[in-house]
Design a protein around this motif. Structure first.
Motif, PDB file in Angstrom:
ATOM      1  N   ASN A  50      30.825  30.029  41.455  1.00 57.34           N
ATOM      2  CA  ASN A  50      31.573  31.221  41.436  1.00 57.34           C
ATOM      3  C   ASN A  50      31.425  32.647  41.221  1.00 57.34           C
ATOM      4  O   ASN A  50      32.400  33.376  41.840  1.00 57.34           O
ATOM      5  CB  ASN A  50      32.852  30.420  39.517  1.00 57.34           C
ATOM      6  CG  ASN A  50      33.028  29.126  39.559  1.00 57.34           C
ATOM      7  OD1 ASN A  50      34.207  28.321  41.160  1.00 57.34           O
ATOM      8  ND2 ASN A  50      33.384  28.368  39.095  1.00 57.34           N
ATOM      9  N   ASN A  54      33.216  35.574  42.912  1.00 54.38           N
ATOM     10  CA  ASN A  54      34.142  36.592  41.754  1.00 54.38           C
ATOM     11  C   ASN A  54      33.732  38.048  42.532  1.00 54.38           C
ATOM     12  O   ASN A  54      34.012  39.054  42.573  1.00 54.38           O
ATOM     13  CB  ASN A  54      34.369  36.706  41.003  1.00 54.38           C
ATOM     14  CG  ASN A  54      34.777  35.044  40.147  1.00 54.38           C
ATOM     15  OD1 ASN A  54      35.726  35.074  40.927  1.00 54.38           O
ATOM     16  ND2 ASN A  54      34.185  34.814  38.731  1.00 54.38           N
ATOM     17  N   GLU A  58      35.388  41.404  43.973  1.00 58.72           N
ATOM     18  CA  GLU A  58      35.748  41.819  43.255  1.00 58.72           C
ATOM     19  C   GLU A  58      35.082  43.863  44.292  1.00 58.72           C
ATOM     20  O   GLU A  58      35.830  44.399  44.079  1.00 58.72           O
ATOM     21  CB  GLU A  58      35.051  42.736  41.884  1.00 58.72           C
ATOM     22  CG  GLU A  58      34.487  43.904  41.224  1.00 58.72           C
ATOM     23  CD  GLU A  58      33.447  43.475  40.511  1.00 58.72           C
ATOM     24  OE1 GLU A  58      32.765  44.464  40.048  1.00 58.72           O
ATOM     25  OE2 GLU A  58      33.429  42.444  39.798  1.00 58.72           O
TER      26      GLU A  58
END
Length: 190
Positions: A50, A54, A58
């Motif tokens: 995860n 992310n 980003e």
């Protein structure tokens, strides 16, 4: 450029890949991250899945493509100029060489290649000079397939293992857009 950047399960290379993705974005490219099922779901000693997803979202400001349903439209929509698979494991390499598409990475590759646009492969496999050597040869002879230059990464302890020099990703993409293979393909050991 719109660059599809597909990532497979060579977890030990992720810090190098993130660095290259940042570079691609800094150069003004739109990077669409695509990941295999393993990348999307497996936590390893190299990091949490995860957290990695992310970071990708980003850095790229794009949602990660991780299903066949999300990946298939990339071809018909002609959404990307070049697709790079970096790292590309031996498992994914074998699937590509034999026309299999069973995850987001292989489906996006198949969908992209139907547009006769470049596919760039960044090897990271322990059996490049073993059973996967035939798959490398098949893909080297395929139209619109280009390799990031690679080398043996630990010839004394892993004599069949090879890994791309990921710092050459952008240069390989630029050459591939011009339908040229960056040379030399096989580098000396570090």
């Amino acid at each position: 450029m719109n660059i599809g950047l597909a990532i497979t399960g060579s977890f030990c290379t992720y810090s190098q890949i993130l660095e290259q993705i940042k570079f691609l974005v800094e150069k003004g490219n739109n990077v669409i991250p695509i990941v295999s099922n393993e990348v999307f779901s497996i936590d390893t000693r190299f990091g949490n899945a995860n957290e990695f997803i992310n970071k990708l979202e980003e850095i790229t400001k794009n949602k990660v493509v991780h299903t066949i349903v999300e990946a298939e439209p990339l071809g018909p929509k002609n959404a990307i100029d070049v697709l790079a698979i970096a790292p590309c494991t031996g498992n994914t390499l074998a699937k590509l060489a034999n026309g299999l598409s069973d995850d987001a990475v292989t489906m996006s590759s198949k969908a992209h290649m139907r547009n006769y646009k470049p596919l760039v492969i960044g090897l990271s496999t322990n059996d490049a000079l073993g059973l996967n050597l035939q798959n490398i040869a098949k893909l080297m002879n395929a139209k619109n397939v280009f390799f990031i230059p690679f080398r043996q990464d630990a010839p004394n302890t892993k004599p069949k293992s090879m890994i791309a020099d990921f710092s050459l990703l952008y240069d390989t993409i630029l050459s591939a857009i011009e339908n040229k293979q960056i040379q030399p393909i096989i580098l000396g050991t570090k």
